[in-house]
Design an enzyme around this catalytic site. Structure first.
Site, PDB file in Angstrom:
ATOM      1  N   CYS A  74       0.793  -1.229   0.000  1.00 18.45           N
ATOM      2  CA  CYS A  74       0.000   0.000   0.000  1.00 18.45           C
ATOM      3  C   CYS A  74       0.824   1.278   0.000  1.00 18.45           C
ATOM      4  CB  CYS A  74      -0.988   0.011   1.162  1.00 18.45           C
ATOM      5  SG  CYS A  74      -0.261   0.198   2.810  1.00 18.45           S
ATOM      6  N   HIS A 114      -2.464   0.991   7.403  1.00 11.83           N
ATOM      7  CA  HIS A 114      -2.778   1.069   5.977  1.00 11.83           C
ATOM      8  C   HIS A 114      -2.809   2.519   5.504  1.00 11.83           C
ATOM      9  CE1 HIS A 114      -4.397   0.244   2.074  1.00 11.83           C
ATOM     10  NE2 HIS A 114      -5.464   0.979   2.307  1.00 11.83           N
ATOM     11  N   ASP A 131      -7.738   4.850  -3.182  1.00 12.45           N
ATOM     12  CA  ASP A 131      -6.884   3.833  -2.572  1.00 12.45           C
ATOM     13  C   ASP A 131      -6.567   2.755  -3.607  1.00 12.45           C
ATOM     14  OD1 ASP A 131      -5.576   2.001  -1.004  1.00 12.45           O
ATOM     15  OD2 ASP A 131      -7.180   1.762   0.456  1.00 12.45           O
TER      16      ASP A 131
END
Length: 281
Positions: A74, A114, A131
């Site tokens: 991520c 995250h 995202d």
């Protein structure tokens, strides 16, 4: 977020994800580039599996995710995407830190590890949650406006944003994905709108990429998304989920087959000499 796009090559990035559309700071471009990134660059943890925290420097992200047959997790994906958004003219892109709730018994049992993004779009009343780095089948395929209760269909998936109770002065948001088989909404991660800066994620990245208790340092985790399917290799289990909900699973037991699968199905070339399969439990 400061403009640090000096070592970022927009042409090379858009070529990597196959985007040939407009290059404007508007909602349509944001949605299109987001979806192209999701389908164009795989999610993988090969660096963390070797207990290496991957670099988040723009030049290194370009080398790994754009110019090489590699992906990332991520922090890499969303840092790269934020550079692309800046280059496209989106002036306000805020890093957010979220608690991943998938598989947790309690939301509070998970740390904020995250990275997600909040993007202000000229002419739009609400910012967008973006995202491109969530390594799960419930990930956003396209960004969505930050509006409580609003449901969106992003490509082949459905999502909504809700407020959830928590201790603290800021409202907590949760991203939920609709699970067709269960006919219900499933929480993916929770976050507040407190801005996190690059140094914050340098620390988080080091922890997730090197801590022996991190889920990404223990087993191989690679995913690829297309219009037809979601493909995941987690440890030795290969799972293919088609858009109609059909799921096929099989175990992979040989290193050579894993390496072949990575290259042929995920578009990832693993470093030479790297051990990809952990011993079976």
């Amino acid at each position: 977020m400061a403009d640090d796009t000096g070592e970022f090559d927009l042409d090379a990035y858009l070529g990597r994800i196959g985007w040939e559309g407009e290059r404007r700071a508007d909602a349509a471009t944001l949605r299109g580039v987001h979806l192209a990134h999701m389908r164009g660059i795989p999610f993988e943890n090969l660096d963390a599996l070797r207990r290496l925290a991957p670099s988040l420097e723009p030049a290194d992200l370009m080398t790994k995710l754009v110019h090489s047959r590699r992906g990332g997790y991520c922090y890499e994906h969303n840092t790269l995407f934020s550079l692309a958004l800046q280059a496209l003219g989106f002036r306000v892109v805020t890093r957010l830190a979220a608690r991943v709730v998938v598989g947790a018994d309690r939301r509070e049992s998970r740390p904020r590890t995250h990275m997600a993004l909040l993007v202000e779009v000229p002419g739009e009343r609400a910012p967008y949650l973006a995202d491109v780095g969530f390594g799960a089948i419930g990930a956003l395929l396209e960004p969505m406006p930050l509006v409580v209760g609003a449901e969106v269909r992003d490509a082949e998936r459905r999502h909504r944003l809700v407020h959830v109770a928590h201790r603290g002065p800021l409202e907590m948001w949760a991203l939920e994905a609709y699970e067709e088989k269960a006919a219900s909404w499933a929480e993916q991660y929770a976050f507040t709108l407190e801005p996190f800066e690059a140094p914050d994620f340098e620390v988080i990245n080091w922890h997730i990429g090197t801590n022996p208790r991190s889920p990404f340092t223990q087993q191989l985790y690679v995913q690829r998304v297309s219009a037809e399917r979601h493909l995941l290799l987690h440890g030795r289990l290969l799972t293919e989920t088609l858009v109609d909900g059909t799921v096929r699973e099989r175990e992979v037991t040989e290193e050579a087959e894993v390496r072949r699968l990575l290259e042929a199905e995920f578009g990832v070339v693993a470093p030479e000499g790297m051990t990809l399969l952990t011993p079976p439990e």
